[in-house]
Design an enzyme around this catalytic site. Structure first.
Site, short mmCIF file in Angstrom:
data_model
loop_
_atom_site.label_atom_id
_atom_site.label_comp_id
_atom_site.label_asym_id
_atom_site.label_seq_id
_atom_site.Cartn_x
_atom_site.Cartn_y
_atom_site.Cartn_z
N GLY A 243 0.78 -1.24 0.00
CA GLY A 243 0.00 0.00 0.00
C GLY A 243 0.81 1.28 0.00
N GLU A 285 4.05 -6.73 1.68
CA GLU A 285 3.63 -7.10 0.32
C GLU A 285 3.51 -5.88 -0.60
OE1 GLU A 285 0.66 -10.91 1.18
OE2 GLU A 285 -0.18 -8.92 0.92
N PRO A 286 4.61 -5.18 -0.84
CA PRO A 286 4.48 -4.02 -1.73
C PRO A 286 4.35 -4.45 -3.19
CG PRO A 286 6.76 -4.29 -1.00
CD PRO A 286 5.97 -5.37 -0.34
N GLY A 287 3.51 -3.76 -3.91
CA GLY A 287 3.38 -4.03 -5.34
C GLY A 287 3.72 -2.75 -6.09
N ARG A 288 2.78 -1.80 -6.03
CA ARG A 288 2.92 -0.54 -6.75
C ARG A 288 4.27 0.14 -6.51
NH1 ARG A 288 -1.63 2.78 -7.61
NH2 ARG A 288 -2.59 1.64 -5.89
N CYS A 356 -14.07 3.84 -27.29
CA CYS A 356 -15.37 4.47 -27.47
C CYS A 356 -16.03 4.65 -26.10
CB CYS A 356 -16.22 3.58 -28.36
SG CYS A 356 -17.70 4.40 -28.89
N TYR A 385 -0.22 -1.60 -12.27
CA TYR A 385 -1.64 -1.63 -12.59
C TYR A 385 -1.96 -0.98 -13.94
CZ TYR A 385 -1.65 -2.84 -7.65
OH TYR A 385 -1.39 -3.44 -6.44
N1 LLP Z 1 -1.36 -7.25 -0.67
C1 LLP Z 1 -2.68 -7.36 -0.77
C2 LLP Z 1 -3.38 -8.38 0.02
C3 LLP Z 1 -3.38 -6.52 -1.63
O1 LLP Z 1 -4.70 -6.63 -1.71
C4 LLP Z 1 -2.69 -5.56 -2.40
C5 LLP Z 1 -3.39 -4.70 -3.33
C6 LLP Z 1 -1.29 -5.50 -2.27
C7 LLP Z 1 -0.66 -6.36 -1.37
C8 LLP Z 1 -0.44 -4.55 -3.04
O2 LLP Z 1 -0.77 -3.22 -2.81
P1 LLP Z 1 0.17 -2.04 -3.36
O3 LLP Z 1 1.48 -2.11 -2.63
O4 LLP Z 1 0.34 -2.26 -4.81
O5 LLP Z 1 -0.58 -0.80 -3.07
N2 LLP Z 1 -5.70 -1.53 -9.08
C9 LLP Z 1 -5.56 -0.57 -8.01
C10 LLP Z 1 -4.83 -1.14 -6.81
C11 LLP Z 1 -5.53 -2.32 -6.21
C12 LLP Z 1 -4.72 -2.90 -5.10
C13 LLP Z 1 -5.43 -4.03 -4.46
N3 LLP Z 1 -4.64 -4.74 -3.52
C14 LLP Z 1 -4.85 0.66 -8.56
O6 LLP Z 1 -4.52 0.68 -9.74
O7 LLP Z 1 -4.67 1.62 -7.85
#
Ligand code: LLP
Length: 432
Positions: A243, A285-288, A356, A385
């Site tokens: 997050g 659990e970082p993604g973004r 469209c 994303y």
């Molecule tokens: N762990 C869990 C359990 C999650 O549900 C998520 C994201 C993450 C880790 C990774 O979160 P991050 O570090 O990437 O913020 N499509 C949306 C984001 C949805 C995220 C949902 N869960 C966007 O484009 O903003």
């Protein structure tokens, strides 16, 4: 936004982006390996090497390709997957299954079975039915499965409501109400088919403040204490989710990882000291935050339409099909004309997509140099994303992805062709 130029062109990890657009075509996702690795190294130094028993599990939903998962594997990090498809991608990338953790608020029987067959390290239970399902599959296969419970920590976060997950009214997680959670915990402690490790939370996404994470840690630690009191059971692992926010606009002020991780660890270590509790392992659990800023998208400008006194539209050869975030979350982006990257801005333009759909506007009112058909528009911070949420709306092809590093470019995802798009479509005999 900081960027480098050479001969008036935007450079990305040593590559001329205009040349990339020519070579690979547009729309094109360009991912900087150096920028990804810099983030991984920051996590390594300021989290993994700093504390004992901590791990990073990259949330693959942000950007899941075979090459990306290889980068994560080489770093020695773990991986978070949410579906059979994400798990399959990980297995195809030869990702060590024991380092994979499986999330998901509605895992199917087949997905749970697949996770167990591949030998994933952990299943993060997210519904009241799931333990029983895991137990029955594990019993049949004579296996013991590591599980955590994803809890809903009931904290509110300052982000778009569409990407906030930890509030009480959420489809994610198990309520922390003891009457609901503790029968699950008791079952997990007693069941021979599962090894109950601990609790998981994820409060939301694109956060600049650490208060929600800290509040959730406190709630998780209260549960740790209660589980000890009630069941005399020691929690071995906690997962604090991801997050962490990134820069999309110059006004965004993201924090380094340790702005989040240090105070969370401090709170945990404090608790352990005061309660004489053995330190549980900690996973984030970082993604973004690992991939967003590493990515740009290149589009070619086509139709330009000026409505005097109203607005000037410049359309790109992609849009919501390669970046749904503006349409879905009112997300804001910025960018430059990659072939005029040194020229001063002289006009206000709205960059519109070609789908469209009226909400297919990538950027409303951006200041740019004189814009012309054939210019290459580069959008910043599209690494998370973007590709992973791409669609075939209007039967537009999913773009290619190029991985760049120190001036070298490797194609890591080919552009989808029309035959691939139609590969699963069938005309029934009655319609032939
Ligand atoms: N762990 C869990 C359990 C999650 O549900 C998520 C994201 C993450 C880790 C990774 O979160 P991050 O570090 O990437 O913020 N499509 C949306 C984001 C949805 C995220 C949902 N869960 C966007 O484009 O903003």
């Amino acid at each position: 936004m900081d960027f480098e130029t050479k001969n008036g062109h935007l450079m990305w990890d040593g590559c001329d982006t205009v040349a990339l657009a020519q070579e690979f075509g547009t729309p094109l996702y360009v991912m900087s390996q150096t920028k990804i690795e810099n983030k991984l190294n920051e996590l390594q130094t300021n989290f993994v090497d700093k504390y004992e028993k901590v791990r990073v599990a990259y949330a693959s939903k942000a950007f899941s390709t075979l090459a990306m998962l290889k980068i994560i594997e080489k770093q020695g990090f773990s991986l978070e997957v949410l579906s059979d498809g994400e798990l399959y991608t990980a297995i195809k990338a030869d990702f060590p299954p024991e380092l994979i953790e499986m999330n998901g608020n509605n895992k199917s029987l087949a997905e749970i079975e697949m996770a167990i067959d591949y030998g994933v390290g952990r299943i993060i239970v997210d519904s009241l039915q799931e333990v029983a399902i895991i137990r029955s599959i594990a019993a049949k296969k004579n296996k013991v499965i590591n599980i955590l419970f994803r809890i809903t920590p009931e904290v509110s976060v300052a982000t778009h409501s569409f990407i906030s997950t930890g509030q009480k009214d959420s489809k994610f997680g198990i309520p922390i109400d003891p009457a609901i959670l503790f029968p699950q915990v008791e079952q997990a402690i007693q069941a021979p088919e599962v090894n109950f490790l601990g609790f998981h939370f994820h409060v939301g996404s694109q956060l600049f403040e650490n208060n929600a994470h800290l509040a959730a840690v406190t709630i998780a630690l209260d549960l740790v204490r209660l589980v000890k009191e009630k069941f005399d059971y020691i929690i071995e692992e906690l997962n604090f989710g991801g997050g962490f926010g990134v820069t999309y606009m110059d006004s965004d002020q993201p924090q380094p990882f340790n702005y989040f991780t240090d105070p969370m660890m401090e709170r945990l270590l404090d608790f352990c000291q005061k309660e004489h509790y053995p330190q549980p392992a900690v996973v984030i659990e970082p993604g973004r935050s690992i991939v967003a800023e590493a990515g740009i998208t290149l589009h070619t400008i086509g139709a330009i339409k000026e409505l005097p006194g109203i607005r000037k539209y410049a359309s790109i050869d992609g849009g919501m099909t390669d970046n749904i975030r503006p349409g879905l979350y009112q997300a804001e982006y910025t960018g430059v004309l990659a072939n005029k990257a040194d020229e001063p801005a002289i006009e206000t333009v709205t960059i519109s997509g070609k789908a469209c759909e009226s909400t297919d506007i990538l950027i409303k009112d951006i200041e740019l140099p004189k814009i012309e058909a054939g210019d290459i528009f580069a959008t910043f911070s599209t690494g998370a994303y973007g590709y992973s949420m791409a669609s075939n709306y209007n039967k537009l092809a999913i773009p290619a992805v190029v991985l760049v590093k120190n001036g070298k470019a490797d194609l890591i995802v080919r552009r989808q062709n029309f035959d691939q798009m139609l590969a699963n479509e069938i005309i029934p005999a009655s319609l032939k």
